[in-house]
Scaffold this active site. Structure first.
Site, PDB file in Angstrom:
ATOM      1  N   LYS A  98     -51.182   4.311  47.295  1.00  0.00           N
ATOM      2  CA  LYS A  98     -51.924   4.882  46.306  1.00  0.00           C
ATOM      3  C   LYS A  98     -51.242   6.017  45.576  1.00  0.00           C
ATOM      4  CE  LYS A  98     -55.681   6.256  48.190  1.00  0.00           C
ATOM      5  NZ  LYS A  98     -55.439   5.645  49.672  1.00  0.00           N
ATOM      6  N   ARG A 128     -64.545   8.472  46.978  1.00  0.00           N
ATOM      7  CA  ARG A 128     -64.415   8.130  48.539  1.00  0.00           C
ATOM      8  C   ARG A 128     -65.620   7.586  49.268  1.00  0.00           C
ATOM      9  NH1 ARG A 128     -59.249  10.739  49.660  1.00  0.00           N
ATOM     10  NH2 ARG A 128     -58.373  10.227  51.724  1.00  0.00           N
ATOM     11  N   ARG A 152     -44.191   8.547  56.793  1.00  0.00           N
ATOM     12  CA  ARG A 152     -44.161   8.997  55.472  1.00  0.00           C
ATOM     13  C   ARG A 152     -43.838  10.616  55.774  1.00  0.00           C
ATOM     14  NH1 ARG A 152     -49.971   8.913  52.147  1.00  0.00           N
ATOM     15  NH2 ARG A 152     -50.880  10.167  53.905  1.00  0.00           N
ATOM     16  N   ARG A 161     -47.054  15.265  56.917  1.00  0.00           N
ATOM     17  CA  ARG A 161     -48.088  15.752  56.623  1.00  0.00           C
ATOM     18  C   ARG A 161     -48.960  16.229  57.909  1.00  0.00           C
ATOM     19  NH1 ARG A 161     -51.734  12.463  52.143  1.00  0.00           N
ATOM     20  NH2 ARG A 161     -53.220  12.845  53.411  1.00  0.00           N
ATOM     21  N   ARG A 170     -59.237   8.983  59.781  1.00  0.00           N
ATOM     22  CA  ARG A 170     -59.128   8.697  58.240  1.00  0.00           C
ATOM     23  C   ARG A 170     -59.373   7.003  58.095  1.00  0.00           C
ATOM     24  NH1 ARG A 170     -53.647  10.844  57.643  1.00  0.00           N
ATOM     25  NH2 ARG A 170     -53.694  10.325  55.503  1.00  0.00           N
TER      26      ARG A 170
HETATM   27  P1  AMP Z   1     -55.661  12.074  50.609  1.00  0.00           P
HETATM   28  O1  AMP Z   1     -54.502  12.841  50.136  1.00  0.00           O
HETATM   29  O2  AMP Z   1     -56.310  11.293  49.600  1.00  0.00           O
HETATM   30  O3  AMP Z   1     -55.282  11.188  51.962  1.00  0.00           O
HETATM   31  O4  AMP Z   1     -56.495  13.070  51.137  1.00  0.00           O
HETATM   32  C1  AMP Z   1     -56.264  14.223  52.257  1.00  0.00           C
HETATM   33  C2  AMP Z   1     -57.590  14.694  52.784  1.00  0.00           C
HETATM   34  O5  AMP Z   1     -58.384  15.380  51.804  1.00  0.00           O
HETATM   35  C3  AMP Z   1     -58.601  13.666  53.428  1.00  0.00           C
HETATM   36  O6  AMP Z   1     -58.485  13.094  54.379  1.00  0.00           O
HETATM   37  C4  AMP Z   1     -60.133  14.482  53.091  1.00  0.00           C
HETATM   38  O7  AMP Z   1     -59.962  15.629  54.158  1.00  0.00           O
HETATM   39  C5  AMP Z   1     -59.456  15.180  51.833  1.00  0.00           C
HETATM   40  N1  AMP Z   1     -60.227  14.454  50.798  1.00  0.00           N
HETATM   41  C6  AMP Z   1     -59.332  14.019  49.655  1.00  0.00           C
HETATM   42  N2  AMP Z   1     -59.966  13.283  48.739  1.00  0.00           N
HETATM   43  C7  AMP Z   1     -61.438  13.548  49.116  1.00  0.00           C
HETATM   44  C8  AMP Z   1     -62.735  12.934  48.430  1.00  0.00           C
HETATM   45  N3  AMP Z   1     -62.705  12.255  47.417  1.00  0.00           N
HETATM   46  N4  AMP Z   1     -63.614  13.085  49.274  1.00  0.00           N
HETATM   47  C9  AMP Z   1     -63.730  13.782  50.443  1.00  0.00           C
HETATM   48  N5  AMP Z   1     -62.621  14.479  51.217  1.00  0.00           N
HETATM   49  C10 AMP Z   1     -61.410  14.145  50.458  1.00  0.00           C
END
Ligand code: AMP
Length: 230
Positions: free
Chosen positions: A17, A93, A130, A162, A173
């Site tokens: 993404k 999400r 990654r 990360r 996740r």
């Molecule tokens: P990502 O970079 O999209 O994988 O997001 C990293 C982390 O940010 C996730 O594992 C959640 O803890 C938090 N996060 C990001 N977007 C959301 C969302 N739309 N709703 C809730 N938590 C989020």
């Protein structure tokens, strides 16, 4: 002028993404809004939001819907998104977030929900390899690292693994994705906005598929022009 678009990109962690949203953002000249990047920046800057979000990010849990909706609502209210649209990455999400997004956009509507489909075995491999720039979020992998050591090609920041790309957080996740995010696919399908796109292949191949889909819907008059202004 390149027409704008209101897009969301769905897909498991590691489906690509982030990489594809950056490309879509440049191609359609629309802001890339990544809730994960916004939350990581808040944690780094130790803002009130960041202090609240830190534990969720570290464990791989989801930030409460109302907090994320407020953050996204403020971003969508800015001039660039109002006039050009956006590509949303990592949001919505949950079904509650999707409902909230529809309310935030009304009377305008989302143009397309693009679901990047990648098998779990492949996302696990991608997540393990990654690497991400700690400053600008540029994405690398152990197979395609920065040109010089761990220095980001884009901004000179440090390229790291990360904190939530650990085995335990990845499992949390992916489980949360199945439980909370996968139902969105049916939600957008029922709304007539979903397109599934094969996410296996090189970044260029996947991007070409996405552009084909977006262009054909845009030219087919499926988008809701004109985009809201000011
Ligand atoms: P990502 O970079 O999209 O994988 O997001 C990293 C982390 O940010 C996730 O594992 C959640 O803890 C938090 N996060 C990001 N977007 C959301 C969302 N739309 N709703 C809730 N938590 C989020």
């Amino acid at each position: 002028m390149v027409p704008g678009a209101r897009l969301i990109v769905l897909g498991k962690q590691g489906a690509g993404k982030g990489t594809q949203c950056v490309r879509l953002s440049h191609h359609y000249v629309i802001p890339h809004i990544s809730t994960g990047d916004m939350l990581r920046a808040a944690v780094k800057a130790s803002t009130a939001l960041g202090r609240e979000a830190r534990a969720y990010l570290e464990s791989g849990g989801l930030i409460p819907d109302e907090i994320v909706l407020q953050m996204v609502g403020e971003r969508l209210d800015q001039d660039d998104t109002r006039s050009r649209g956006f590509v949303l990455d990592g949001f919505p999400r949950t079904v509650l977030q999707a409902d909230g997004l529809a309310d935030l956009l009304a009377p305008a509507e989302l143009d397309l929900a693009l679901n990047l489909v990648v098998p779990t075995e492949l996302v696990l491999l991608r997540l393990a390899s990654r690497r991400v720039c700690d400053d600008c979020g540029a994405i690398y992998s152990t197979l395609a690292p920065p040109k010089v050591g761990s220095t980001c090609d884009v901004c000179g920041g440090e390229v790291l693994q990360r904190d939530d790309d650990t085995e335990a957080a990845i499992k949390t996740r992916l489980d949360l994705y199945d439980e909370m995010t996968a139902p969105l696919i049916e939600w957008y399908n029922a709304a007539g906005r979903l397109v599934e796109v094969d996410g296996v292949g090189t970044a260029e191949e996947v991007f070409d598929r996405l552009v084909d889909v977006v262009d054909s819907h845009q030219h087919g008059g499926d988008f809701t022009p004109p985009l809201a202004t000011g």
